[in-house]
Write a protein that holds these residues in place. Structure first.
Motif, PDB file in Angstrom:
ATOM      1  N   ASN A 163      12.809  11.413  -4.575  1.00  0.00           N
ATOM      2  CA  ASN A 163      12.632  10.153  -3.856  1.00  0.00           C
ATOM      3  C   ASN A 163      13.352  10.080  -2.529  1.00  0.00           C
ATOM      4  N   ALA A 164      14.322  10.752  -2.127  1.00  0.00           N
ATOM      5  CA  ALA A 164      14.746  10.748  -0.739  1.00  0.00           C
ATOM      6  C   ALA A 164      13.710  11.381   0.240  1.00  0.00           C
ATOM      7  N   LYS A 165      12.854  12.172  -0.223  1.00  0.00           N
ATOM      8  CA  LYS A 165      11.715  12.783   0.472  1.00  0.00           C
ATOM      9  C   LYS A 165      10.664  12.215   0.499  1.00  0.00           C
ATOM     10  N   ASN A 166      10.459  11.204  -0.443  1.00  0.00           N
ATOM     11  CA  ASN A 166       9.375  10.475  -0.896  1.00  0.00           C
ATOM     12  C   ASN A 166       8.103  11.710  -1.211  1.00  0.00           C
ATOM     13  N   THR A 167       8.490  12.606  -2.012  1.00  0.00           N
ATOM     14  CA  THR A 167       7.698  13.664  -2.350  1.00  0.00           C
ATOM     15  C   THR A 167       7.463  14.050  -3.815  1.00  0.00           C
ATOM     16  N   SER A 220       3.782   7.522   1.710  1.00  0.00           N
ATOM     17  CA  SER A 220       4.198   6.831   2.500  1.00  0.00           C
ATOM     18  C   SER A 220       4.042   5.412   2.534  1.00  0.00           C
ATOM     19  N   GLY A 221       4.588   4.452   2.961  1.00  0.00           N
ATOM     20  CA  GLY A 221       4.368   2.850   2.827  1.00  0.00           C
ATOM     21  C   GLY A 221       5.243   2.360   2.059  1.00  0.00           C
ATOM     22  N   ARG A 222       4.948   1.752   0.722  1.00  0.00           N
ATOM     23  CA  ARG A 222       6.004   1.093   0.045  1.00  0.00           C
ATOM     24  C   ARG A 222       7.116   2.161  -0.456  1.00  0.00           C
ATOM     25  N   THR A 223       7.888   1.489  -1.067  1.00  0.00           N
ATOM     26  CA  THR A 223       9.261   2.149  -1.621  1.00  0.00           C
ATOM     27  C   THR A 223       8.510   3.315  -2.729  1.00  0.00           C
ATOM     28  N   PHE A 224       8.730   4.568  -2.600  1.00  0.00           N
ATOM     29  CA  PHE A 224       8.259   5.565  -3.629  1.00  0.00           C
ATOM     30  C   PHE A 224       8.980   5.543  -4.883  1.00  0.00           C
ATOM     31  N   SER A 225      10.067   5.263  -4.937  1.00  0.00           N
ATOM     32  CA  SER A 225      10.956   5.062  -5.991  1.00  0.00           C
ATOM     33  C   SER A 225      10.318   4.088  -7.115  1.00  0.00           C
ATOM     34  N   ASN A 226       9.628   3.172  -6.588  1.00  0.00           N
ATOM     35  CA  ASN A 226       9.191   2.040  -7.376  1.00  0.00           C
ATOM     36  C   ASN A 226       8.173   2.502  -8.370  1.00  0.00           C
ATOM     37  N   TYR A 227       7.387   3.358  -7.955  1.00  0.00           N
ATOM     38  CA  TYR A 227       6.281   3.966  -8.910  1.00  0.00           C
ATOM     39  C   TYR A 227       6.571   5.118  -9.660  1.00  0.00           C
ATOM     40  N   VAL A 228       5.708   4.845 -10.871  1.00  0.00           N
ATOM     41  CA  VAL A 228       5.581   6.138 -11.597  1.00  0.00           C
ATOM     42  C   VAL A 228       4.374   6.984 -10.894  1.00  0.00           C
ATOM     43  N   GLN A 256       0.640  -1.071  -0.138  1.00  0.00           N
ATOM     44  CA  GLN A 256       0.071   0.024   0.045  1.00  0.00           C
ATOM     45  C   GLN A 256       0.879   1.335  -0.074  1.00  0.00           C
ATOM     46  N   VAL A 257       0.399   2.181  -0.655  1.00  0.00           N
ATOM     47  CA  VAL A 257       1.155   3.499  -0.797  1.00  0.00           C
ATOM     48  C   VAL A 257      -0.216   4.513  -0.143  1.00  0.00           C
ATOM     49  N   GLN A 258       0.325   5.359   0.778  1.00  0.00           N
ATOM     50  CA  GLN A 258      -0.575   6.452   1.089  1.00  0.00           C
ATOM     51  C   GLN A 258      -0.155   7.832   0.658  1.00  0.00           C
ATOM     52  N   LEU A 259      -1.044   8.494  -0.032  1.00  0.00           N
ATOM     53  CA  LEU A 259      -0.571   9.883  -0.629  1.00  0.00           C
ATOM     54  C   LEU A 259      -1.369  11.046  -0.084  1.00  0.00           C
ATOM     55  N   VAL A 260      -0.630  11.936   0.139  1.00  0.00           N
ATOM     56  CA  VAL A 260      -1.429  13.262   0.503  1.00  0.00           C
ATOM     57  C   VAL A 260      -0.999  14.397   0.049  1.00  0.00           C
ATOM     58  N   GLU A 261      -1.765  15.179  -0.686  1.00  0.00           N
ATOM     59  CA  GLU A 261      -1.652  16.474  -1.575  1.00  0.00           C
ATOM     60  C   GLU A 261      -1.939  17.707  -0.697  1.00  0.00           C
ATOM     61  N   SER A 262      -1.078  18.631  -1.032  1.00  0.00           N
ATOM     62  CA  SER A 262      -1.045  19.959  -0.095  1.00  0.00           C
ATOM     63  C   SER A 262      -0.596  21.029  -1.288  1.00  0.00           C
ATOM     64  N   GLU A 266      -8.843  14.055 -15.475  1.00  0.00           N
ATOM     65  CA  GLU A 266      -8.006  14.271 -16.569  1.00  0.00           C
ATOM     66  C   GLU A 266      -6.515  14.145 -16.487  1.00  0.00           C
ATOM     67  N   PHE A 267      -5.662  13.770 -17.327  1.00  0.00           N
ATOM     68  CA  PHE A 267      -4.264  13.662 -16.969  1.00  0.00           C
ATOM     69  C   PHE A 267      -3.659  15.088 -17.012  1.00  0.00           C
ATOM     70  N   VAL A 268      -2.706  15.307 -16.243  1.00  0.00           N
ATOM     71  CA  VAL A 268      -1.916  16.514 -16.199  1.00  0.00           C
ATOM     72  C   VAL A 268      -0.457  16.113 -16.738  1.00  0.00           C
ATOM     73  N   SER A 269       0.180  15.315 -15.947  1.00  0.00           N
ATOM     74  CA  SER A 269       1.425  15.304 -15.865  1.00  0.00           C
ATOM     75  C   SER A 269       1.960  13.775 -15.233  1.00  0.00           C
ATOM     76  N   LEU A 270       3.071  13.275 -15.632  1.00  0.00           N
ATOM     77  CA  LEU A 270       3.597  12.186 -14.932  1.00  0.00           C
ATOM     78  C   LEU A 270       4.927  12.201 -14.904  1.00  0.00           C
ATOM     79  N   ILE A 271       5.773  11.473 -14.103  1.00  0.00           N
ATOM     80  CA  ILE A 271       7.067  11.238 -14.092  1.00  0.00           C
ATOM     81  C   ILE A 271       7.552  10.108 -13.732  1.00  0.00           C
ATOM     82  N   ARG A 272       8.763   9.508 -14.390  1.00  0.00           N
ATOM     83  CA  ARG A 272       8.961   8.101 -14.289  1.00  0.00           C
ATOM     84  C   ARG A 272       9.836   7.678 -13.066  1.00  0.00           C
ATOM     85  N   TRP A 273      10.190   6.724 -12.461  1.00  0.00           N
ATOM     86  CA  TRP A 273      10.725   6.528 -11.270  1.00  0.00           C
ATOM     87  C   TRP A 273      12.087   7.236 -10.801  1.00  0.00           C
TER      88      TRP A 273
END
Length: 122
Positions: free
Chosen positions: A74-78, A25-33, A1-7, A46-53
């Motif tokens: 990735n060091a800050k999981n943000t 938070s949760g699983r390794t952030f750098s594993n995800y797009v 599980q990955v928990q995501l909190v926007e601000s 609608e899609f805005v933007s994405l960034i790879r691992w």
């Protein structure tokens, strides 16, 4: 599980800037797009933007290209979305999402934040 909190959302005048953040938070952030999506009232998400691992590859919707910049620490999981030259049509709830593949379809993402409201006044 990955928990995501926007601000970082808020009210801004047209032409202004905002910076959204998404703390993971949760699983390794750098594993995800990681992606940003938005949903205006009465419209589909609608899609805005994405960034790879590793952050080396990014992709933007035509409507925000040249105005928005996605980045990740990735060091800050943000995850971040710097939004400049905002327009009233950018008004929406903005969501961050985590997935395994570089996709623009929101159904391809596995984890979602609760969203943050961005309102751009004319």
């Amino acid at each position: 599980q990955v928990q995501l909190v926007e601000s970082g959302g808020g009210l801004v005048q047209a032409g202004g800037s905002l910076r959204l953040s998404c703390a993971a938070s949760g699983r390794t952030f750098s594993n995800y797009v990681m992606g940003w999506f938005r949903q205006a009232p009465g419209k589909e998400r609608e899609f805005v933007s994405l960034i790879r691992w590793t952050g080396g590859s990014t992709y933007y919707a035509d409507s925000v290209k040249g105005r928005f910049t996605i980045s990740r620490d990735n060091a800050k999981n943000t995850l971040y979305l710097q939004m400049n030259s905002l327009k009233p049509e950018d008004t929406a709830v903005y969501y961050c999402a985590a997935g395994y593949y570089s996709r623009t379809n929101p159904n391809e993402y596995n984890y979602w934040g609760q969203g943050t409201q961005v309102t751009v006044s004319s």
